[in-house]
Enzyme design. Structure first.
Site, PDB file in Angstrom:
ATOM      1  N   GLU A 245      51.032  43.174  38.678  1.00 11.55           N
ATOM      2  CA  GLU A 245      49.929  43.893  38.162  1.00 11.55           C
ATOM      3  C   GLU A 245      48.804  42.684  37.719  1.00 11.55           C
ATOM      4  O   GLU A 245      49.111  41.741  37.112  1.00 11.55           O
ATOM      5  CB  GLU A 245      50.567  44.516  36.759  1.00 11.55           C
TER       6      GLU A 245
ATOM      7  N   ASP B 206      29.573  39.832  37.085  1.00 14.04           N
ATOM      8  CA  ASP B 206      30.654  39.423  37.623  1.00 14.04           C
ATOM      9  C   ASP B 206      30.798  38.904  38.917  1.00 14.04           C
ATOM     10  O   ASP B 206      29.522  39.081  39.544  1.00 14.04           O
ATOM     11  CB  ASP B 206      31.598  40.779  37.653  1.00 14.04           C
TER      12      ASP B 206
END
Length: 885
Positions: free
Chosen positions: A623, A278
């Site tokens: 969000e 990542d």
């Protein structure tokens, strides 16, 4: 004398210069490449040959996501970083499908496979559109796709849960396989694109601590919940790439875990592809402010590659890059064998070769550079959006709308919101259809009254009007002065200066640009004003001498962070607005929220209407991934409350009090505890973030153009109080599999405009042995008045067996049934479907009784919620067995 600073870009440029065709030859440069461009050789041979000709420095540079060209070896540059969660992202105009959680709500694996195949076509088209003459690719223009996200959505408070296929391991695995096989294609020689299962493993928030989090799942939960979807995408989906996580698992960083990457991934599951970190996760191994597992970068990089990581994605946004020099130093110091470097390069080059990137003729010749955002692709996006709609409640059969209303009031912050269509990790739809657009198109003769009435988490935001802005302090000239700069930091020479009516701009082209607007603002009324700059990238706003809001951001879509300041009527205030663009998208506009931007106009519109559609919920601006949000119920991109944000709740109650027929349309990426609405609003639709065509899908559902058949891929709890601590990774009390309370809406729930009946369950064997094989058949009839889809769900429970969930989804199928039609559906079960995981993490087939339920939802009852139709059956497991990891 101070030495000049050597930047990373300069180091790469020097490396490219050293490896150019006219550079002095070295021992590794004496021979021309023999096999890399030879299609008759195997990918293994071609990769091995080019790797053998590289210098150590060249090898190190190929192990980062921005791999530079090696002209003398015929290797073009390649950027591995490409996003395709629900369409080609961050590469300009593209078809935008519903967000992943919405596509999961379709419970339609064949349709998702088709979506994946279409996205792969658009990736090929985007690659061709900007392909370098030597075959190289830029950021977001390659063919290695960092999707899907198959992490388990274990807690609805996680802001990135919208990227997943929900809370169930089996559902996530089946949908992940469908998407992956669509992306990668079925050509016997070439990959259409490379798919990536992420984030491996045990990752689902909180966002605020993801670079430092060390999670300790129990052995049971690891094998029962967190790993099965990954296993399925490897062993069945044959995914070519895996992304390792930011966090640590049981004390070891995910990108340095030989247990995860070698033992589980390669040894147990037979994975043959490559592992990419990542972005910034490799640096987490050694960073002092992250996991700090090793003391030095060199040691950390060496550990990561030896453990099975093959490619480093750096994070330029947070200065978390890992320099190739660390790899070289690790090899030269003996901490990293060069053979390990070659092993990673072999995997990486084989992937590029199998994509056809070194062949004289590219594969898939029928795909052209214009094969994106086509009418056919947009039609598929609409089909998926329709399939994803979940009808949560329909009291008194308010829906579908029986006759065209004369006046429709469309109220709420998401009614005309682009953000609410696309979610996060998205492309740019050429013709986005908001819910307001869809209702206008579906009811062209009706009078449509649109009033937002509120913002998502505060007052309604409206564009700052042109007539309150002046270029000069004396307000002799209307407008603002704008200055444009190259780059994203307002540095260097001004490239253009002009006078414009307002601080708004449509960014065009693939570039990095920044701008500064200056002038004077004259307050029309005394009061408190909120300010925000609607933008896809960072922004800052000064009013007077106050920095009202600073969301300069990190390069991706920021939050909707705003700031407040009191203003006096008629007073002139110096105004400065700054913003930047990175990439190909962004319409920027200065917004404000005066105190007068309340709900009175919304109430007035509702009183005039025959039907009110309130479109609320959330957006990926509140969000999402590591973001700034200043509002009650939100923290760092995650949520602390499941409630509908207070400003929306207050307006919804006032609208409902008008007594007009009311439909609540929710657009969000995670569960909302809309308890009050469930008790008072007659019809509730869950629309998720439905993509570029989403407004048409919502309007079609309201009108009854199709019967909704979406089913919840997550549990809608009543409140966060029903859940364990967000940071607790134990599954006890989480998801429908281990939650023992009463949900608001259960996993698998969804209503229809028709009715279905289940009967005549049959088992091929009522008693099964160690292979667990049994075929379960059931008849499903459409007994209602119209055609529709049913989602047949098969759940297994093991009463009295330690470690078993309350029940577990093991098979499902979305079935199309005409009015009056009956069809028999067969489900084949095996030992894994009938197994349980013990406390030590061993998956076993355990002798005893297994209860089956086949129906349109779970066999649960809640007052006021229609029970799902279905039938029960039982199987006797007569022999035990230990199943492979």
């Amino acid at each position: 004398m101070e030495r000049p600073k050597v930047t990373r870009k300069l180091r790469i440029a020097l490396a490219l210069l050293a490896s150019s065709a006219w550079a002095p030859p070295t021992s590794a440069q004496t021979a021309a490449p023999d096999k890399l461009g030879d299609p008759s050789a195997t990918p293994e041979q071609r990769a091995r040959d080019v790797i053998a000709r590289m210098t150590l420095d060249e090898k190190a540079h190929q192990l980062g996501h921005t791999a530079p060209a090696i002209p003398r070896l015929g290797v073009p540059q390649y950027n591995w970083w490409n996003e395709g969660l629900h369409g080609v992202a961050r590469a300009g105009i593209a078809t935008v499908f519903p967000q992943a959680i919405g596509m999961a709500a379709s419970w339609d694996a064949p349709l998702l496979h088709q979506v994946g195949d279409t996205i792969a076509t658009e990736f090929r088209a985007k690659y061709l559109e900007r392909r370098h003459p030597d075959g190289g690719s830029d950021f977001y223009r390659g063919l290695t796709v960092w999707s899907p996200n198959i992490n388990i959505f274990r807690d609805p408070r996680w802001g990135r849960g919208q990227e997943t296929y929900g809370e169930d391991p089996y559902l996530a695995g089946r949908l992940g396989i469908a998407f992956i096989t669509g992306l990668q294609g079925n050509d016997s020689k070439f990959l259409k694109t490379v798919a990536t299962s992420k984030h491996f493993a045990v990752h689902s928030g909180p966002e605020s601590n993801r670079h430092r989090e060390d999670v300790h799942p129990t052995p049971h939960d690891l094998e029962d919940t967190y790993l099965p979807a990954f296993r399925a995408t490897v062993t069945e989906g044959r995914v070519e790439s895996i992304m390792c996580v930011y966090n640590a698992v049981n004390g070891v960083p995910g990108c340095a875990s030989s247990f995860l990457m070698e033992e589980r991934l390669r040894r147990n599951w037979g994975f043959k592809g490559y592992v990419v970190s990542d972005c910034g996760a490799a640096a987490n191994i050694y960073r002092e402010d992250a996991l700090h597992y090793t003391k030095t970068a060199v040691e950390g990089v060496a550990l990561g590659f030896k453990a099975g990581m093959d490619l480093i994605c750096g994070d330029y946004r947070n200065n978390m890059t890992t320099e190739p020099e660390n790899i070289v130093a690790a090899v030269k110091s003996g901490q990293l064998p060069e053979a390990v470097v070659d092993r990673s390069l072999q995997r990486l080059f084989e992937a590029r070769i199998r994509l056809g990137l070194f062949d004289p003729q590219l594969p898939f010749p029928d795909i052209t550079a214009r094969d994106y955002d086509t009418a056919k692709h947009r039609a598929l996006s609409r089909k998926m959006a329709e399939a994803s709609m979940v009808l949560l409640k329909n009291q008194g059969d308010l829906l579908p709308i029986k006759s065209e209303p004369k006046t429709i009031a469309v109220i709420g912050p998401n009614a005309d919101s682009f953000d609410a269509l696309v979610g996060n990790y998205y492309g740019t739809p050429s013709k986005p259809v908001t819910v307001l657009d869809g209702i206008r198109a579906r009811y062209p003769r009706a009078k449509i009254l649109h009033v937002p009435g509120t913002g998502l988490i505060g007052r309604a935001e409206i564009p700052v009007p042109d007539d309150v802005l002046c270029v000069d302090a004396g307000c002799t000239t209307r407008g603002l002065k704008v200055e444009f700069f190259n780059g994203t930091n307002l540095e260097g020479a001004v490239t253009e200066t002009k006078t414009v009516p307002n601080a708004r701009f449509e960014w065009l082209g693939d570039r990095e640009t920044s701008a500064r607007w200056t002038g004077t603002l004259v307050a029309p009324e005394t009061g408190d004003y909120g300010f925000r700059f609607a933008s896809e990238n960072g922004y800052r706003v000064w009013v007077g001498d106050k920095l009202v809001v600073d969301e300069w951001g990190v390069g991706d879509a920021p939050s909707i962070l705003s700031g407040n300041i009191p203003l006096e009527k008629g007073r002139k205030y110096p105004l400065r607005v700054e913003g930047f663009q990175r990439g190909q998208r962004s319409n920027q506009q200065l917004l404000w929220s005066p105190e007068s931007a309340g709900g009175e106009q919304a109430i007035a519109a509702a009183k005039q209407a025959d039907l009110v559609v309130f479109v609320g919920g959330l957006s990926a601006r509140i969000e999402g991934e590591e973001m700034k949000v200043k509002a009650r119920g939100f923290a760092g991109g995650d949520r602390t409350s499941l409630d509908l944000p207070a400003p929306q709740q207050q307006l919804l109650e006032r609208v409902n009090a008008t007594g007009k027929p009311l439909v609540l349309v929710l657009m969000n990426g995670s569960a909302l505890g809309v308890n009050w609405a469930d008790a008072h609003v007659p019809a509730i639709v869950e629309a998720w973030y439905p993509g570029g065509e989403g407004g048409h899908a919502v309007a079609g559902l309201l009108a009854g153009d199709f019967s909704p058949a979406g089913r919840l891929p997550v549990t809608f709890y009543k409140s966060a109080g029903q859940l364990p601590s967000f940071s607790d990774y134990r599954m006890a009390g989480r998801t429908y599999r281990y939650f023992t309370g009463e949900p608001l809406y259960p996993f698998g729930h969804g209503l229809s405009y028709t009715r279905f009946r289940y009967r005549a369950p049959r088992l091929s064997n009522a008693r099964v042995g160690a292979d667990g094989k049994v075929t379960v058949s059931v008849e499903i009839s459409n007994t209602g008045a119209r055609d529709g889809d049913e989602v047949a769900q098969l759940y297994v429970s093991h009463p009295g067996t330690a470690g078993a969930p309350v029940r577990a989804l093991e098979r499902f199928e979305r079935v199309r049934l005409k009015r009056g039609e009956t069809r028999r559906v067969d489900f084949e079960l095996d030992a894994r479907a009938l197994s349980v995981v013990d406390a030590e993490g061993v998956r076993r087939l355990v002798p005893g009784r297994a209860d089956l339920w086949i129906g349109g939802g779970q066999p649960v009852r809640r007052p006021g919620l229609p029970a799902a139709a279905g039938v029960a059956a039982q199987i006797a497991v007569t022999a035990g067995a230990v199943l492979p990891k």
